[in-house]
Design a protein around this motif. Structure first.
Motif, PDB file in Angstrom:
ATOM      1  N   ARG A  78       2.816 -14.776  -3.407  1.00 61.37           N
ATOM      2  CA  ARG A  78       3.607 -15.687  -4.253  1.00 61.37           C
ATOM      3  C   ARG A  78       5.069 -15.237  -4.335  1.00 61.37           C
ATOM      4  N   THR A 103      12.144 -21.926 -15.570  1.00 59.46           N
ATOM      5  CA  THR A 103      11.155 -21.378 -14.641  1.00 59.46           C
ATOM      6  C   THR A 103      11.313 -22.056 -13.291  1.00 59.46           C
ATOM      7  N   THR A 105       9.026 -23.634 -11.863  1.00 52.76           N
ATOM      8  CA  THR A 105       8.331 -24.918 -12.000  1.00 52.76           C
ATOM      9  C   THR A 105       9.251 -25.953 -12.642  1.00 52.76           C
ATOM     10  N   ALA A 112       3.428 -22.592 -10.087  1.00 51.68           N
ATOM     11  CA  ALA A 112       3.266 -21.160 -10.369  1.00 51.68           C
ATOM     12  C   ALA A 112       2.082 -20.578  -9.606  1.00 51.68           C
ATOM     13  N   SER A 113       1.154 -21.399  -9.204  1.00 48.06           N
ATOM     14  CA  SER A 113       0.005 -20.894  -8.438  1.00 48.06           C
ATOM     15  C   SER A 113       0.401 -20.475  -7.021  1.00 48.06           C
ATOM     16  N   TYR A 115       4.121 -19.768  -6.258  1.00 49.85           N
ATOM     17  CA  TYR A 115       5.433 -19.112  -6.295  1.00 49.85           C
ATOM     18  C   TYR A 115       5.546 -18.262  -7.555  1.00 49.85           C
ATOM     19  N   ALA A 116       6.008 -17.013  -7.396  1.00 52.13           N
ATOM     20  CA  ALA A 116       6.178 -16.118  -8.538  1.00 52.13           C
ATOM     21  C   ALA A 116       7.584 -15.526  -8.538  1.00 52.13           C
TER      22      ALA A 116
END
Length: 158
Positions: A78, A103, A105, A112-113, A115-116
């Motif tokens: 991510r 964020t 998002t 978020a699942s 990309y971090a």
């Protein structure tokens, strides 16, 4: 905002750091040697991390050290997607989001699942070419992940 936010590098600091880490090239052998250097250093310190090196969408090196988990592998991927999307370190994007109180998002519609924006992955920038991949670790607090990666990259010949 986290209490240690003031101890984070500034965006300018992170940009300068990225330019200083520019490489002469990145072959498969270079990626392997970078990965082995990271694993050796992490093993000596008994760090429970996952290590990854990617070039052009291809994973060239991966190792999960004792104490790391599949969750660390997920975080690593991510963070790497963030690097390739924005061509900046994942810590740079975390700092940018914190500074703008948003964020990935909210600002870029990135899930978020996948990309971090969390420290631990940096672009592998080749002189005269640009960003060709990324190198990262996951398993420590994000500033420690980032510092570890920068330290290892700083050991490479320019």
């Amino acid at each position: 905002m986290s209490s240690d936010h003031d101890q984070w590098p500034t965006l300018d600091d992170l940009l300068r750091e990225e330019s200083e880490l520019e490489l002469a090239g990145l072959t498969e052998t270079d990626a392997y040697e970078l990965g082995v250097l990271a694993v050796t250093a992490a093993a000596q310190q008994r760090l429970p991390i996952s290590v990854g090196v990617w070039r052009a969408g291809r994973q060239l090196f991966h190792c999960g050290l004792p104490g790391s988990t599949a969750d660390n592998d997920g975080w690593l991927r991510r963070k790497g997607r963030v690097v390739m999307r924005f061509e900046h370190s994942s810590l740079y994007m975390a700092r940018l989001c914190q500074d703008k109180q948003t964020t990935l998002t909210e600002k870029f519609a990135l899930p978020a699942s996948r990309y971090a924006a969390a420290g631990g992955a940096v672009p592998l920038r080749v002189r005269g070419t640009g960003v060709v991949g990324w190198f990262g670790v996951s398993g420590l607090p994000q500033l420690d992940d980032h510092r570890f990666v920068v330290d290892i990259l700083g050991r490479l010949p320019r």
